[in-house]
Design an enzyme around this catalytic site. Structure first.
Site, PDB file in Angstrom:
ATOM      1  N   GLY A 136       0.802  -1.222   0.000  1.00 65.51           N
ATOM      2  CA  GLY A 136       0.000   0.000   0.000  1.00 65.51           C
ATOM      3  C   GLY A 136       0.830   1.263   0.000  1.00 65.51           C
ATOM      4  O   GLY A 136       0.376   2.317  -0.477  1.00 65.51           O
ATOM      5  N   ARG A 137       2.030   1.185   0.527  1.00 69.38           N
ATOM      6  CA  ARG A 137       2.888   2.383   0.597  1.00 69.38           C
ATOM      7  C   ARG A 137       3.314   2.861  -0.788  1.00 69.38           C
ATOM      8  O   ARG A 137       3.623   4.038  -0.964  1.00 69.38           O
ATOM      9  CB  ARG A 137       4.099   2.084   1.489  1.00 69.38           C
ATOM     10  CG  ARG A 137       3.710   2.016   2.943  1.00 69.38           C
ATOM     11  CD  ARG A 137       4.735   1.390   3.852  1.00 69.38           C
ATOM     12  NE  ARG A 137       4.108   1.178   5.156  1.00 69.38           N
ATOM     13  CZ  ARG A 137       4.395   0.174   5.988  1.00 69.38           C
ATOM     14  NH1 ARG A 137       5.316  -0.716   5.642  1.00 69.38           N
ATOM     15  NH2 ARG A 137       3.765   0.058   7.138  1.00 69.38           N
ATOM     16  N   TYR A 171      -0.900   8.040   7.441  1.00 73.79           N
ATOM     17  CA  TYR A 171      -1.544   6.737   7.250  1.00 73.79           C
ATOM     18  C   TYR A 171      -0.681   5.749   6.480  1.00 73.79           C
ATOM     19  O   TYR A 171       0.275   6.120   5.822  1.00 73.79           O
ATOM     20  CB  TYR A 171      -2.941   6.852   6.663  1.00 73.79           C
ATOM     21  CG  TYR A 171      -3.202   7.545   5.352  1.00 73.79           C
ATOM     22  CD1 TYR A 171      -2.239   7.772   4.389  1.00 73.79           C
ATOM     23  CD2 TYR A 171      -4.509   7.955   5.072  1.00 73.79           C
ATOM     24  CE1 TYR A 171      -2.548   8.382   3.186  1.00 73.79           C
ATOM     25  CE2 TYR A 171      -4.840   8.569   3.873  1.00 73.79           C
ATOM     26  CZ  TYR A 171      -3.858   8.778   2.933  1.00 73.79           C
ATOM     27  OH  TYR A 171      -4.179   9.368   1.745  1.00 73.79           O
ATOM     28  N   GLU A 172      -1.032   4.478   6.669  1.00 74.47           N
ATOM     29  CA  GLU A 172      -0.281   3.331   6.119  1.00 74.47           C
ATOM     30  C   GLU A 172       1.180   3.350   6.553  1.00 74.47           C
ATOM     31  O   GLU A 172       2.080   2.981   5.794  1.00 74.47           O
ATOM     32  CB  GLU A 172      -0.448   3.241   4.598  1.00 74.47           C
ATOM     33  CG  GLU A 172      -1.903   2.982   4.229  1.00 74.47           C
ATOM     34  CD  GLU A 172      -2.122   2.521   2.810  1.00 74.47           C
ATOM     35  OE1 GLU A 172      -1.233   1.867   2.257  1.00 74.47           O
ATOM     36  OE2 GLU A 172      -3.207   2.810   2.273  1.00 74.47           O
ATOM     37  N   GLY A 173       1.378   3.815   7.787  1.00 76.03           N
ATOM     38  CA  GLY A 173       2.717   3.877   8.367  1.00 76.03           C
ATOM     39  C   GLY A 173       3.208   5.300   8.431  1.00 76.03           C
ATOM     40  O   GLY A 173       3.387   5.951   7.404  1.00 76.03           O
TER      41      GLY A 173
END
Length: 380
Positions: free
Chosen positions: A243-244, A363-365
């Protein structure tokens, strides 16, 4: 051999994405942000254009394209609206990938097909009030009871949850085993005991659906367990790693969109008898910002290509997200500054883009987590 050119197919796809974004999304992006609500007609168009299944096999109803083509879509859409970008990203990178990468063939036919062919929309329930960057802090539980699991817990900031049909929910089947006791489940929206709150008011990506999801004695068939018990943490981390790349592409899109708006403005705006584009200060700032955008774009492409080639892409994905999200915040801030008072006004889109850019660092880390991933990998 290092190749910096897109293929003919990728260039055609990029133009299709650009045209769709300009003609279908851009005209309503401000209205969606003001209303803090995603346009369902637009969502239907996104499904019909195949935007929800780009990197998935035609065997399951997807577009059969590569991850790089998906990244191109994320950039083009996010140039005009980050809310539309994250709607695609969570569905594609998080929900669908969990099923595509870890589910059985029977589960793929039943659950992946309607997601990637545009029949249904998916979301990803990992984050909780007390579990963000530290996903091990999840408190949601799943207890086996005969032929089904019973899920209890609460998820928060669950993007797409307001209109999603399919929920990927992470819960502990054995809390005593730590992260090895976390499992992943496919949960239908209509499941009794599953409720979705109103969208959480937010600073940016305000048109995206982002709500709390409560699970009270939700019964989930045993066959909806993805993989086996204890694989949930691995599944979640794998989805987030991929996703990143999408968030990196979204960051590039936000930045490029904001700089494009700023360039258009400085050519028209006159001060001291000439367009402010004529001032060296303006030209130097534009040059510096575009250079950083191009560097971020190449980092995204590198990570996407590594994933397409089945290489160890996770560190590259973390790097591209870390750098691109920082660039998005810097560029949008610079765009607002170039527009001056008008940049601070909601009349111009750079104000929205500035608000939208910040979430890419979270988001997503978070950026801090990305530094831990990259730094830890180097030190190992």
């Amino acid at each position: 051999m290092v190749e910096f050119k897109l293929t003919k197919e990728q260039l055609l796809a990029k133009e299709l994405f650009r045209s769709f974004a300009e003609n279908e999304i851009k005209p309503i992006s401000r209205d969606m942000d003001e209303a803090e609500k995603f346009d369902m007609d637009l969502l239907d168009k996104m499904k019909k254009y195949g935007l929800m299944g780009i990197p998935y096999s035609k065997e399951y109803g997807g577009e059969g394209a590569d991850v790089l083509t998906y990244a191109l879509a994320m950039e083009e859409v996010s140039k005009v609206d980050a809310s539309a970008g994250i709607t695609i990203s969570v569905h594609t990178s998080l929900c669908c990938s969990c099923i595509n990468d870890y589910a059985s063939e029977e589960q793929k036919q039943k659950f992946l097909r309607p997601l990637v062919d545009g029949s249904k929309i998916g979301c990803f329930g990992l984050t909780e009030p007390g579990a963000g960057t530290d996903a091990s802090g999840v408190k949601t539980t799943a207890k086996l009871d005969g032929d089904h699991y019973v899920l209890n817990g609460q998820k928060v900031f669950t993007t797409n949850s307001g209109f999603a049909d399919t929920f990927i929910i992470f819960a502990y089947t054995d809390k005593s085993a730590g992260t090895r006791g976390m499992s992943a489940f496919i949960v239908d929206r209509d499941s009794e005991g599953l409720t979705v709150s109103k969208d959480i008011p937010r600073m940016g990506i305000r048109a995206a659906s982002n709500a709390e999801v409560a699970l009270v004695d939700v019964k989930v068939p045993k066959e909806n367990l993805i993989g086996r018990e204890g694989m949930g943490y691995k599944i979640a981390m794998g989805a987030l790693a991929g996703g990143r790349i999408g968030i990196g592409a979204q960051s590039v899109g936000i930045a490029q969109g904001a700089l494009n708006e700023a360039i258009k403005y400085v050519k028209e705006r006159k001060q001291f008898g000439k367009p402010i584009a004529k001032f060296q200060n303006t030209q130097f700032l534009i040059a510096a910002l575009q250079t950083k955008i191009d560097a971020a774009r190449l980092m995204v492409w590198r990570a996407a290509k590594a994933k397409d080639d089945h290489e160890n892409f996770a560190p590259l994905a973390a790097q591209c997200k870390l750098f691109a999200s920082d660039v998005a915040v810097e560029v949008t801030r610079g765009a607002v500054q170039m527009l001056g008072g008008y940049g601070y006004s909601r009349e111009y889109p750079v104000e929205r883009m500035y608000r939208d850019a910040k979430i890419t660092e979270i988001y997503e880390g978070t950026s801090e987590a990305m530094k831990m991933i990259v730094g830890g990998g180097l030190l190992r």
